[in-house]
Each structure stands twice: as structure tokens, then as C-alpha cells.
Design a protein around this motif. Structure first.
Motif, mmCIF file in Angstrom:
data_model
loop_
_atom_site.group_PDB
_atom_site.id
_atom_site.type_symbol
_atom_site.label_atom_id
_atom_site.label_comp_id
_atom_site.label_asym_id
_atom_site.label_seq_id
_atom_site.Cartn_x
_atom_site.Cartn_y
_atom_site.Cartn_z
ATOM 1 N N UNK A 232 0.833 -1.203 0.000
ATOM 2 C CA UNK A 232 0.000 0.000 0.000
ATOM 3 C C UNK A 232 0.867 1.252 0.000
ATOM 4 N N UNK A 233 1.904 1.266 0.827
ATOM 5 C CA UNK A 233 2.801 2.417 0.893
ATOM 6 C C UNK A 233 3.498 2.655 -0.446
ATOM 7 N N UNK A 234 3.778 1.558 -1.155
ATOM 8 C CA UNK A 234 4.462 1.673 -2.440
ATOM 9 C C UNK A 234 3.507 1.950 -3.599
ATOM 10 N N UNK B 267 -11.706 -2.326 3.348
ATOM 11 C CA UNK B 267 -11.621 -2.695 1.940
ATOM 12 C C UNK B 267 -10.168 -2.582 1.501
ATOM 13 N N UNK B 268 -9.759 -3.458 0.569
ATOM 14 C CA UNK B 268 -8.500 -3.296 -0.151
ATOM 15 C C UNK B 268 -8.861 -2.900 -1.579
ATOM 16 N N UNK C 254 7.102 1.950 8.755
ATOM 17 C CA UNK C 254 5.915 1.391 9.403
ATOM 18 C C UNK C 254 5.706 -0.086 9.058
ATOM 19 N N UNK C 255 5.844 -0.527 7.783
ATOM 20 C CA UNK C 255 5.665 -1.960 7.496
ATOM 21 C C UNK C 255 6.642 -2.852 8.252
ATOM 22 N N UNK D 257 -2.381 6.303 0.711
ATOM 23 C CA UNK D 257 -2.617 4.880 0.569
ATOM 24 C C UNK D 257 -3.559 4.323 1.645
ATOM 25 N N UNK D 258 -4.001 5.226 2.532
ATOM 26 C CA UNK D 258 -4.920 4.812 3.601
ATOM 27 C C UNK D 258 -6.048 5.820 3.696
ATOM 28 N N UNK D 259 -7.268 5.304 3.831
ATOM 29 C CA UNK D 259 -8.428 6.172 3.989
ATOM 30 C C UNK D 259 -9.217 5.705 5.193
ATOM 31 N N UNK D 260 -9.294 6.561 6.243
ATOM 32 C CA UNK D 260 -10.030 6.217 7.447
ATOM 33 C C UNK D 260 -11.462 6.672 7.378
ATOM 34 N N UNK D 261 -12.307 6.074 8.204
ATOM 35 C CA UNK D 261 -13.714 6.482 8.205
ATOM 36 C C UNK D 261 -13.900 7.830 8.884
#
Length: 581
Positions: free
Chosen positions: A321-323, A337-338, A496-497, A522-526
Motif C-alpha cells: 500500500x505504501x508503495x 476494503x483493499x 511502518x511496514x 494509501x490509507x483512507x479512514x472512516x
């Protein structure tokens, strides 16, 4: 008058209970044997059994005939026995089957779909070879005519023995015995008429009682047909060789092999000494032995405990995701979800186009954006049908297992391990299981303790492991002297990974809690209003729980479904039922 009626009825009831109807039990009314001694040394036997089933309903009878006899020295000899027919008194054939138990032949007579009662006649004809005994001065038939293992009584017993016609009556000797096994009672009589000897029992034979007859006649009147000696397998030449081999194998299995496993672990199963030692802190992940790239979080996690687990797969997902290969979205609380950011289903000629990660190997070497085989297998497994997946709806067990196998093969290809550590553990787990099954507790302990710890790293693997431990020291440190490096969000994201692979992502995130970090693309929070590094780490951990559920099979290793997800009344183990025949 009513009183008198009551008295009469009471007396009738008392008489009824005092003299109940007597149930007629089963028995053998008569057991007649007719034996013909043939010139070729065989004998033909015809048994005529009148069996009274009484008031009981049965399908038929069974007759057990031993064909192994033991001499005074304890040696066993086997006769050849062949059933010719089973008829009734009218010559009609009965339904029957024979069951060979290894030392006796059981003849089960009767129709399983029909019951009978009262008296029935069974005529059993069979031929025996090896039944005669040969001495220096005479030959003889020594034969138990009725058998001593009947559970019912025999009212009348007779046995007729016909010898070859050229034997003179004066040359025939006879005797008989009755009673239980080994009894010397002689409640029986024998008469000789020409070449025929007839024996009859004087009394009824009770259950487990029988009649045995002995008839002697001159030698050379019949062919010499000896029974075959039963030689135990381990007394044969081949059996002795097998016994020696089994002894050698047992010695190796129970004595040598446990010590061999311990020695192998001590000599070959421990990690070698590395050239690079562990440092107090290290700011980059280790490089592969070739030096062409940094090791991925999945490789680092596998190197740490020599096992590919879900923590390593989760770290790989965060790293991908980071990449820029996927995005993690929490659309509702704990509903993850991915999303495939490469849109591989929208283009036939798909090729990865990761974003710039700022994570390059020095001296002009290749960057960390090339997909490795296990990473490609992971992405292809996730997005084989759609551009996004909801973890609550997925079963990713097979994909994860394929990725684990590929990751094991990858660390061997990269020169971190000389052999696949999982294959070694599987082998010794199997040895331990077999050892428990053979009650070899010493070997089981050696296999589970030393054998499962047999996987070892190469020297290059140890060097990389020490660098990885140095990186973990840095990730878990809360010292602030490194803030000049930690003021960049990219630094937090790129490591982080690896923190996930080490299981210290929350400690690493705590270090950046007060810094003004933005939510990564690369990350979406609610809920993005109160975003910080700790919120991200906690959310990532929650996504791991959802991923773990999707990656875990819903049935046991043996294929049984859980009682919680698919149970029903009468399911599972136990229970059962039956009935009479």
C-alpha cells in the motif's frame, strides 16, 4: 354372588402365574457323522444335524470346524478343508457362506431375510486332507465327530467310519471318548462290522461336550498324506531376515535416532556466527545478500522467527500500500476494503506503476519498487476478480497459503536460508507424530524440541538478522535525539511496514503522535478529522483482525465444520444407534 366371581377370577390368575407357559429352548436332537477314509489319504465327512430351534425364531445355524491341530511338542499342522455342499433332508441346497478365521472354518447357514423355528435338518458335506496320523506300526483316524464348542445339548450322537474294503475286520482297533475337552470319559460304544466302525454315545451330551473317535488300521492301506506344518513366518529364512531388519530398525528408531537428531541440531542446526553484529540502533532495513535491494518487511519478519505468519503477510500488505499498489480503506468502523490502485482489470496490458517512495538503495542500485514473486502472487490473489475486496466478505486462506509457500522459497533463493525452514519443521513434526504413535517418547521429544529448531540461517542471513534486530531497537526506542530524521512523514511511513513485521507498530507510531502528520494517500479512514500516527496504527491493527478472519479457514484441519457456523441437532461426533439382527 359377585364375591364368588371375584374369588374365582383371583384363583385363576394365581394359577396362571404359578404355572406359566414354558418356552421350549433350542437343542440338537441328533448329530450323526459318516466318515469315509479314502485310499488317497483324504477323508469325506457328512454331518447330519437335526437342530431344534424350539419356540425361537432364527435364520439358521453356523458350524465351526478347526483345521489346525497341535501335536505333543506344540507344533501346529494344517489340514486342507473344502466344503462340498449344505443340504436339507430332501436334497435342497441351503444358503450358506464360509468364513476363514485362520485356524478354523465357519459355515454360516441360513437366509438372512427369513426366520425359521422348530426342527430342521442340515447335511454338511466336506473333504479333509491331512486328517490321518501315521505311525510305525499302524495308521489311524483320530477325529472329534461332533465338536466340543456347541452352546446347546446334543440328545443323540453317532459316528460311522468306513475304511477301505481290503482291510480285515480283525486288524481294526477302536476306542472313543466323551465329555468336555481333555476328558477321558468313555460314555460311548463302538462296533465293527466288516470294514465299518460305528460309534454311539451312551448319554446326552451337554453344551461344550462332544464325542471323539479313534480308529486304527494297518499301515500302507492308504496313501501317506501328512498335514502341512504351520511354520510361523519369523521362523522361516525370509522371516529371520525380516526379524533382523526389524531389530536393526527398532534399535535405530528407539535408541540411535533420538541422539542423532540432537547431534544434528548441535552440529548443523544452529545459526553460524555473523560478521555484522547487533547495534543499538539502525535506520534502514537489511539488504539482501546480493546487495541489490533492501529486504521487504515480509522477508525481514520471516528472517526473525524463521516462520511466515500472518504478521508477515500483513506487513507485506502495508508495504505494498505504501508503495502504491493498493489502498486500505476503512469505510465504516472496522469495515475494511483493499482497493487495487493499478486498475489491472481495466487494462489488458497491465504493468505496475508504483509511486515514488523515497526509499532507494545507495550507489545507484535498483529501487524497492520491483514486485517480487510472492508480492505479485498476493496482489493477483486479492484482485483476481475485482478491483476492490471487502475483507468481511472474503475467504483468502488459499491465497495466503500460496503466498506463504512463495515467501519461504524466496528467502531460500535470496541466500538467507540454505533450506526451506518450513519443510524441515514439517518433516520433524511428522517424525514426532509417528514417534508418539509408536510410544517412542524420547524420539518425540527430540523431534519436537530439537528437530523443529533445526532450521538455520546462512552467514548472510545472520548478518541480515542482526541488522534487522538493530532496526527493531531503533523502532522501539522512544529517545528523541533522532528527531532530525523523524520530522519527515516519509520516514515514518517507509519504516511502518517493518514495525508491523516486528509487531511494534504501535510503539513506532507513538513516537510520532505529537507531530503534524497527514493521512497518507494509501490509507483512507472512516474519520479523518482527528488523524495522527497512533490513530493510523490502531486502524491498521484493526484491519489485521479483519484480514486474519478472511485468511483463516472456517473448517478444522480434518474437514469438520464449526458447530457455531453450521451446527445442527444430531451433528458432530458421538451419538449413533443400532438394533438387533
Amino acid at each position: 354372588m359377585n364375591t364368588m366371581k371375584k374369588i374365582v377370577i383371583l384363583l385363576l390368575l394365581l394359577l396362571l402365574f404359578a404355572f406359566p407357559n414354558k418356552v421350549r429352548a433350542e437343542s440338537i436332537s441328533s448329530f450323526d457323522s459318516a466318515i469315509v477314509v479314502n485310499k488317497d489319504g483324504t477323508i469325506d465327512v457328512k454331518e447330519t444335524i437335526m437342530y431344534d430351534f424350539g419356540d425361537l425364531e432364527r435364520h439358521g445355524i453356523y458350524r465351526k470346524i478347526p483345521y489346525v491341530k497341535t501335536n505333543r511338542e506344540g507344533k501346529k499342522f494344517k489340514m486342507d478343508l473344502r466344503v462340498d455342499s449344505v443340504l436339507d433332508e430332501k436334497g435342497t441346497r441351503y444358503i450358506y457362506k464360509t468364513i476363514d478365521s485362520g485356524d478354523e472354518l465357519q459355515i454360516k447357514i441360513g437366509d438372512p431375510d427369513r426366520t425359521i423355528t422348530d426342527k430342521h435338518i442340515y447335511i454338511i458335506s466336506y473333504k479333509a486332507s491331512g486328517a490321518l496320523t501315521y505311525f510305525s506300526d499302524h495308521d489311524e483316524l483320530y477325529w472329534n465327530c461332533s465338536g466340543n464348542e456347541w452352546d446347546v445339548s446334543i440328545s443323540k450322537t453317532s459316528c460311522q467310519v468306513d475304511l477301505p474294503a481290503d482291510i480285515d475286520q480283525a486288524q481294526i482297533n477302536k476306542t472313543c471318548y466323551t465329555g468336555t475337552s481333555r476328558s477321558t470319559q468313555q460314555n460311548c460304544e463302538g462296533e465293527v462290522s466288516e470294514n465299518t466302525v460305528t460309534f454311539t454315545s451312551s448319554n446326552m451330551l451337554q453344551s461344550n461336550e462332544g464325542m471323539t473317535v479313534v480308529v486304527g488300521f494297518p499301515i500302507d492301506k492308504v496313501a501317506r498324506l501328512e498335514p502341512k506344518e504351520v511354520v510361523p513366518f519369523f521362523k522361516t529364512f525370509l522371516g529371520k531376515i525380516v526379524a533382523i531388519l526389524l531389530l536393526i530398525l527398532a534399535t535405530f528408531w528407539y535408541v540411535v535416532y533420538p541422539f542423532k537428531i540432537i547431534y544434528q541440531w548441535y552440529k548443523y542446526g544452529r545459526d553460524p556466527k555473523g560478521i555484522i553484529g547487533e547495534a543499538r540502533a539502525w535506520f534502514d532495513p537489511p539488504k539482501t545478500p546480493s546487495g541489490k535491494r533492501f529486504m521487504t518487511p515480509g522477508e525481514v519478519g520471516t528472517l526473525g522467527d524463521e516462520t511466515v505468519d500472518l504478521k508477515d503477510i500483513s506487513a507485506t500488505i502495508v508495504d505494498l500500500a505504501r508503495r502504491g499498489y493498493l489502498r486500505i480503506e476503512e469505510r465504516k468502523k472496522k469495515d475494511f476494503y483493499f482497493v487495487d490502485t493499478q486498475k489491472r482489470h481495466s487494462s489488458e496490458n497491465w504493468s505496475p506503476e508504483p509511486r515514488e517512495t523515497g526509499f532507494r538503495v545507495k550507489h545507484g542500485m535498483t529501487d524497492n519498487n520491483t514486485l517480487l514473486p510472492f508480492e505479485r502472487k498476493l496482489l493477483n490473489g486479492f484482485f483476481k476478480d475485482y478491483d476492490k475486496i471487502r475483507l468481511k466478505d472474503e475467504e483468502l486462506y488459499e491465497t495466503v497459503e500460496d503466498v506463504k509457500k512463495e515467501l519461504y522459497e524466496n528467502v531460500v533463493r535470496e541466500g538467507l536460508f540454505p533450506k526451506n525452514p518450513q519443510s524441515i519443521r514439517t518433516f520433524y513434526s511428522a517424525i514426532g507424530g509417528i514417534a508418539l504413535g509408536t510410544l517412542n517418547l524420547f524420539l518425540a521429544a527430540a523431534a519436537f524440541i530439537f528437530g523443529r529448531n533445526m532450521p538455520k540461517k546462512t552467514v548472510e542471513g545472520v548478518n541480515a538478522f542482526n541488522v534487522a534486530k538493530s532496526l527493531k531497537n531503533f523502532l522501539t526506542s522512544q529517545e528523541r535525539q533522532l528527531t532530525f530524521q523523524a520530522d519527515k512523514q516519509m520516514f515514518f511511513e517507509k519504516l511502518l511496514p517493518y514495525a508491523v513485521a516486528f509487531g511494534v507498530e504501535k510503539i513506532w507510531a507513538k513516537r510520532f503522535e505529537t507531530m503534524n502528520l497527514k493521512q497518507p494517500d494509501w490509507y483512507q479512514g472512516y474519520d479523518s478529522t482527528n488523524f495522527n500516527s497512533v490513530v493510523l496504527a490502531n486502524s491498521i491493527s484493526s484491519s489485521f483482525s479483519s484480514f486474519r478472519s478472511a485468511a483463516t479457514p472456517t473448517s478444522s484441519s480434518s474437514g469438520f465444520s464449526s458447530g457455531f457456523s453450521g451446527g445442527s441437532s444430531g451433528g458432530g461426533g458421538g451419538g449413533g444407534g443400532g438394533g438387533s439382527w
